[in-house]
Design a protein around this motif. Structure first.
Motif, PDB file in Angstrom:
ATOM      1  N   GLY A   1     -34.614  31.484  39.529  1.00 55.07           N
ATOM      2  CA  GLY A   1     -33.437  31.221  40.349  1.00 55.07           C
ATOM      3  C   GLY A   1     -32.854  32.490  40.947  1.00 55.07           C
ATOM      4  O   GLY A   1     -33.367  33.597  40.788  1.00 55.07           O
ATOM      5  N   PHE A   2     -31.762  32.324  41.663  1.00 61.34           N
ATOM      6  CA  PHE A   2     -31.056  33.442  42.277  1.00 61.34           C
ATOM      7  C   PHE A   2     -29.596  33.030  42.355  1.00 61.34           C
ATOM      8  O   PHE A   2     -29.209  32.238  43.208  1.00 61.34           O
ATOM      9  CB  PHE A   2     -31.627  33.737  43.671  1.00 61.34           C
ATOM     10  CG  PHE A   2     -31.111  35.019  44.268  1.00 61.34           C
ATOM     11  CD1 PHE A   2     -31.637  36.234  43.864  1.00 61.34           C
ATOM     12  CD2 PHE A   2     -30.112  35.004  45.219  1.00 61.34           C
ATOM     13  CE1 PHE A   2     -31.172  37.425  44.411  1.00 61.34           C
ATOM     14  CE2 PHE A   2     -29.645  36.191  45.771  1.00 61.34           C
ATOM     15  CZ  PHE A   2     -30.175  37.401  45.372  1.00 61.34           C
ATOM     16  N   ASP A   3     -28.779  33.547  41.417  1.00 61.06           N
ATOM     17  CA  ASP A   3     -27.387  33.124  41.347  1.00 61.06           C
ATOM     18  C   ASP A   3     -26.445  34.266  41.737  1.00 61.06           C
ATOM     19  O   ASP A   3     -26.882  35.291  42.254  1.00 61.06           O
ATOM     20  CB  ASP A   3     -27.053  32.575  39.958  1.00 61.06           C
ATOM     21  CG  ASP A   3     -27.318  33.597  38.854  1.00 61.06           C
ATOM     22  OD1 ASP A   3     -27.419  34.805  39.149  1.00 61.06           O
ATOM     23  OD2 ASP A   3     -27.409  33.176  37.683  1.00 61.06           O
TER      24      ASP A   3
ATOM     25  N   ASN B   1     -37.158  26.252  42.788  1.00 59.29           N
ATOM     26  CA  ASN B   1     -36.497  25.480  43.839  1.00 59.29           C
ATOM     27  C   ASN B   1     -36.504  26.220  45.184  1.00 59.29           C
ATOM     28  O   ASN B   1     -35.453  26.559  45.723  1.00 59.29           O
ATOM     29  CB  ASN B   1     -35.056  25.167  43.394  1.00 59.29           C
ATOM     30  CG  ASN B   1     -34.422  24.096  44.256  1.00 59.29           C
ATOM     31  OD1 ASN B   1     -35.108  23.368  44.962  1.00 59.29           O
ATOM     32  ND2 ASN B   1     -33.108  24.012  44.201  1.00 59.29           N
ATOM     33  N   PRO B   2     -37.684  26.499  45.751  1.00 63.79           N
ATOM     34  CA  PRO B   2     -37.750  27.262  47.007  1.00 63.79           C
ATOM     35  C   PRO B   2     -37.134  26.503  48.181  1.00 63.79           C
ATOM     36  O   PRO B   2     -37.085  25.273  48.194  1.00 63.79           O
ATOM     37  CB  PRO B   2     -39.251  27.460  47.218  1.00 63.79           C
ATOM     38  CG  PRO B   2     -39.900  26.374  46.437  1.00 63.79           C
ATOM     39  CD  PRO B   2     -38.998  26.071  45.283  1.00 63.79           C
ATOM     40  N   ILE B   3     -36.668  27.242  49.153  1.00 67.05           N
ATOM     41  CA  ILE B   3     -36.087  26.671  50.361  1.00 67.05           C
ATOM     42  C   ILE B   3     -37.201  25.998  51.151  1.00 67.05           C
ATOM     43  O   ILE B   3     -38.259  26.592  51.379  1.00 67.05           O
ATOM     44  CB  ILE B   3     -35.404  27.769  51.200  1.00 67.05           C
ATOM     45  CG1 ILE B   3     -34.268  28.410  50.396  1.00 67.05           C
ATOM     46  CG2 ILE B   3     -34.882  27.199  52.513  1.00 67.05           C
ATOM     47  CD1 ILE B   3     -33.714  29.676  50.997  1.00 67.05           C
TER      48      ILE B   3
ATOM     49  N   PRO C   1     -39.145  31.447  48.818  1.00 67.97           N
ATOM     50  CA  PRO C   1     -38.414  31.755  47.583  1.00 67.97           C
ATOM     51  C   PRO C   1     -36.969  32.179  47.854  1.00 67.97           C
ATOM     52  O   PRO C   1     -36.710  33.020  48.717  1.00 67.97           O
ATOM     53  CB  PRO C   1     -39.208  32.921  46.977  1.00 67.97           C
ATOM     54  CG  PRO C   1     -40.539  32.880  47.636  1.00 67.97           C
ATOM     55  CD  PRO C   1     -40.310  32.309  49.003  1.00 67.97           C
ATOM     56  N   ARG C   2     -36.038  31.610  47.113  1.00 68.77           N
ATOM     57  CA  ARG C   2     -34.625  31.942  47.264  1.00 68.77           C
ATOM     58  C   ARG C   2     -34.350  33.411  46.959  1.00 68.77           C
ATOM     59  O   ARG C   2     -33.511  34.042  47.596  1.00 68.77           O
ATOM     60  CB  ARG C   2     -33.775  31.059  46.356  1.00 68.77           C
ATOM     61  CG  ARG C   2     -33.756  29.617  46.775  1.00 68.77           C
ATOM     62  CD  ARG C   2     -32.926  28.743  45.849  1.00 68.77           C
ATOM     63  NE  ARG C   2     -33.035  27.358  46.244  1.00 68.77           N
ATOM     64  CZ  ARG C   2     -32.332  26.797  47.218  1.00 68.77           C
ATOM     65  NH1 ARG C   2     -31.450  27.500  47.880  1.00 68.77           N
ATOM     66  NH2 ARG C   2     -32.507  25.523  47.515  1.00 68.77           N
ATOM     67  N   ARG C   3     -35.038  33.967  45.967  1.00 69.48           N
ATOM     68  CA  ARG C   3     -34.818  35.374  45.607  1.00 69.48           C
ATOM     69  C   ARG C   3     -35.195  36.280  46.777  1.00 69.48           C
ATOM     70  O   ARG C   3     -34.489  37.238  47.087  1.00 69.48           O
ATOM     71  CB  ARG C   3     -35.638  35.734  44.365  1.00 69.48           C
ATOM     72  CG  ARG C   3     -35.409  37.141  43.870  1.00 69.48           C
ATOM     73  CD  ARG C   3     -36.059  37.361  42.513  1.00 69.48           C
ATOM     74  NE  ARG C   3     -35.593  36.412  41.535  1.00 69.48           N
ATOM     75  CZ  ARG C   3     -34.440  36.496  40.865  1.00 69.48           C
ATOM     76  NH1 ARG C   3     -33.643  37.517  41.060  1.00 69.48           N
ATOM     77  NH2 ARG C   3     -34.101  35.581  39.994  1.00 69.48           N
TER      78      ARG C   3
ATOM     79  N   VAL D   1     -35.232  35.526  50.017  1.00 69.30           N
ATOM     80  CA  VAL D   1     -34.221  35.362  51.070  1.00 69.30           C
ATOM     81  C   VAL D   1     -32.926  36.063  50.673  1.00 69.30           C
ATOM     82  O   VAL D   1     -32.293  36.749  51.493  1.00 69.30           O
ATOM     83  CB  VAL D   1     -33.960  33.862  51.346  1.00 69.30           C
ATOM     84  CG1 VAL D   1     -32.773  33.673  52.271  1.00 69.30           C
ATOM     85  CG2 VAL D   1     -35.209  33.211  51.933  1.00 69.30           C
ATOM     86  N   GLY D   2     -32.528  35.922  49.408  1.00 67.60           N
ATOM     87  CA  GLY D   2     -31.299  36.548  48.942  1.00 67.60           C
ATOM     88  C   GLY D   2     -31.345  38.060  49.037  1.00 67.60           C
ATOM     89  O   GLY D   2     -30.413  38.698  49.547  1.00 67.60           O
TER      90      GLY D   2
END
Length: 197
Positions: free
Chosen positions: A68-70, A135-137, A142-144, A146-147
């Motif tokens: 994840g990426f929070d 949970n990729p976009i 990958p969310r990480r 993009v973040g």
């Protein structure tokens, strides 16, 4: 060595070194398929116990499973981006290289692509941590990634603009300067996100 089956010779890090996070993930999957209320309660209790074990003995900084990426990951990425990027915000050479890239669009695009590949290498290839895509976009991105790239780009854009290092009446030069500043910021953001764990 013990035999693990005749036909299966493949081995992954998950098979070799299971973690508490792997156990929790398996229990969550099990919980979603259990029909009986009492059995579901037992699975939930096992998950609670596993989480308590994870809290009692936190894993070392390196070798953790990262998912994840929070908000905390975002803050770590921002810190790394700022630390690596401050010199780019005050250095006059950033504007010179930005002007050069503005007059050579192929190099500008190449710099962007190189930055993305560099961040992918740090996050997913260099093995600082066991990073899992969660949970990729659109099921792919990958969310990480993009973040980290988003934090670096935004930090460069805002920093250069607020400190008066770019003039957006010349958008090509401003964009080039932002791309140049974002390169070390992206490296810093990736390392800042991963190294603390």
């Amino acid at each position: 060595m013990s035999d693990s089956g005749d036909g299966d010779t493949s081995s992954t890090a998950d098979d070799a070194d299971p973690t508490v996070e792997d156990l929790i993930e398996s229990l969550e999957t099990l919980e979603s398929v259990v029909d009986d209320t009492e059995e579901r309660r037992k699975v939930q209790e096992a998950m609670r116990t596993a989480r308590e074990i994870a809290v009692q003995k936190p894993p070392s900084v390196f070798g953790r499973v990262v998912r994840g990426f929070d908000r905390s990951d975002l803050a770590e990425a921002l810190l790394g981006s700022v630390l690596f990027g401050i010199p780019m915000l005050v250095e006059g050479g950033t504007g010179e290289v930005g002007a050069y890239l503005a007059s050579h669009p192929v190099y500008l695009v190449g710099t962007v692509v190189a930055t993305v590949l560099l961040v992918i290498g740090i996050i997913y290839v260099a093995d600082f941590q066991d990073v899992r895509v969660h949970n990729p976009i659109l099921g792919v991105v990958p969310r990480r990634l993009v973040g980290v790239l988003g934090v670096a780009a935004l930090t460069a854009l805002v920093g250069l603009t607020v400190w008066g290092r770019v003039d957006w009446t010349s958008p090509g030069v401003a964009l080039g300067s932002t791309v140049v500043a974002a390169v070390p910021m992206a490296v810093g953001a990736a390392l800042g996100d991963l190294l603390p764990g």
